[in-house]
Motif scaffolding. Structure first.
Motif, short mmCIF file in Angstrom:
data_model
loop_
_atom_site.label_atom_id
_atom_site.label_comp_id
_atom_site.label_asym_id
_atom_site.label_seq_id
_atom_site.Cartn_x
_atom_site.Cartn_y
_atom_site.Cartn_z
N LEU A 137 0.83 -1.21 0.00
CA LEU A 137 0.00 0.00 0.00
C LEU A 137 0.86 1.26 0.00
O LEU A 137 0.56 2.23 -0.70
N LEU A 174 2.15 2.53 -3.29
CA LEU A 174 1.14 3.20 -4.10
C LEU A 174 0.82 4.60 -3.61
O LEU A 174 0.51 5.49 -4.41
N LYS A 175 0.90 4.82 -2.30
CA LYS A 175 0.41 6.05 -1.70
C LYS A 175 1.47 7.08 -1.33
O LYS A 175 1.21 8.28 -1.34
#
Length: 408
Positions: free
Chosen positions: A56, A59-60
């Motif tokens: 995650l 991606l962030k």
């Protein structure tokens, strides 16, 4: 030290200290959960939480770093990780550790993006190989040496966590004092798994499978060593031998794949990994475990960069960054699944279930590779891209390799 490396020395020092302080935490946490009587499934779930956070985060965090800058972001990420390391010693609660490991994965992804995008901005055709090689040496050397901090906990259980926090905190100093200009963040939307598979079936399946295998090993390798009756001091030795072995064979195998059909080298590595896993399910004497563990690391660690190189052989230059970003995500998905699969096998079969699972995944992937060689033609040798060893961290490292290759 050459000029190309002098320009990144502060980043390399930070990477070394970071991996020294964080690289052994997965092993330490697995050992502590095992000593507390927790089952293999919970240990695997905690490890999966870390890899989920890492995925995650990849991606962030680039957007966050773009807003606040590399130095502030790096300091914030590492400060959290340092505090998290101390929290493990304060709150001995599996549920809390599950949450903390997810957060650790998220912030560690941010750390990798910061450092690798910095290296990306400094890489040029003339120094690409030197920077990538130095980065990998600093990363894996720190991770391997850090394993021996496990031994600090013999008489003081909190001491390894404290040592981790100290090293993580000190790693901020080279970055906040660096004269290197902060780069802009370069983002690339990764290929979907479907598009990746259509482009390079073996590269995609191989990346996922490698994630499963190494995710399971990092999560449960320490538990395996303890359950076959070896003392804590040998856990660090075994893990570091696997890591050193993984570094040692990447370049020789990569160069071999440049000269022959790369699929055959990938399949050979998979078959040998499966064979070595079979051996590790039956041996229990320390010298043999260390020898076969090192060779296992050599062949298994080489698989991801080989799969990236094989995928690049099928891509136009403009698509390589996005595809390689997708392969990092494919690896991460596999790494998140690996600990759970390995823990279930250990619960059913005992310690041998770990390497039994890794070996089975390697063998099935090798069979898939053989099928691909039967139904598709090899890439002509003249069209194959040169192999480049890569870490399994974030897409930024792959951007560095691709960017400098394009300029050469």
């Amino acid at each position: 030290m050459s000029g190309s490396l002098l320009s990144v020395r502060t980043i390399l020092v930070a990477i070394f200290m970071l991996m020294g302080g964080s690289g052994f935490l997965a092993t330490l946490i697995a050992i502590r959960l095992e000593q507390a009587g927790q089952g293999a499934f919970l240990i695997g779930l905690v490890a999966t939480s870390y890899f989920a956070g890492l995925t995650l985060g990849a991606l962030k965090v680039p957007a966050l770093i773009g807003r606040i800058g590399h130095i502030r972001a790096f300091a914030a990420f590492v400060s959290f990780y340092s505090a998290s390391s101390l929290t493990y010693a304060i709150l001995d609660m599996p549920a809390v550790w599950l949450i903390l490991r997810f957060a650790d994965g998220f912030v560690m992804s941010g750390v990798f993006v910061c450092l690798e995008s910095w290296l990306n901005s400094l890489a040029r055709p003339r120094n690409r190989s030197a920077i990538l090689a130095s980065y990998m040496i600093a990363l894996y050397l720190g991770q391997a040496i850090g394993q021996f901090l496990l031994n600090l906990g013999d008489n003081a259980p909190a001491l390894p966590f404290m040592a981790s926090a100290v090293l993580l905190s000190l790693s901020v100093l080279p970055i906040v004092m660096t004269p290197i200009e902060q780069p802009a963040i370069e983002e690339a939307a990764p290929f979907s798994l479907r598009r990746l598979y259509e482009t390079s079936p073996l590269g995609t399946v191989g990346s996922v499978s490698t994630g499963v295998m190494l995710g399971a090993f990092y999560a449960l390798g320490a538990v395996y060593v303890q359950r076959i009756g070896l003392p804590l001091a040998q856990v660090a030795l075994f893990t570091s031998c696997v890591i050193f072995g993984g570094v040692a064979l990447q370049y020789p195998l990569g160069r071999l794949s440049d000269r022959f059909d790369r699929r055959h080298v990938i399949i050979g590595c998979l078959v040998l990994t499966a064979v070595l896993c079979g051996v590790l399910t039956i041996v229990s004497h320390l010298p043999m475990i260390l020898i076969f563990g090192s060779i296992f690391g050599g062949f298994s660690f080489a698989l991801y960069p080989l799969c990236v190189a094989h995928s690049n052989d099928h891509l136009d230059e403009r698509d390589r960054v996005s595809a390689s970003s997708g392969l990092v995500m494919a690896y991460s998905v596999g790494a998140a699944a690996g600990p759970v699969m390995g823990s279930l096998a250990m619960g059913a079969l005992g310690p041998s279930g770990l390497f039994g699972t890794i070996g089975a995944v390697a063998l099935l992937t090798a069979l898939f590779g053989l099928w691909r060689t039967a139904v598709s033609k090899p890439v002509p040798a003249a069209q194959q891209q040169d192999f480049q060893a890569l870490p399994r961290t974030t897409p930024m490292a792959t951007m560095m390799e691709d960017k400098t290759e394009a300029g050469s």
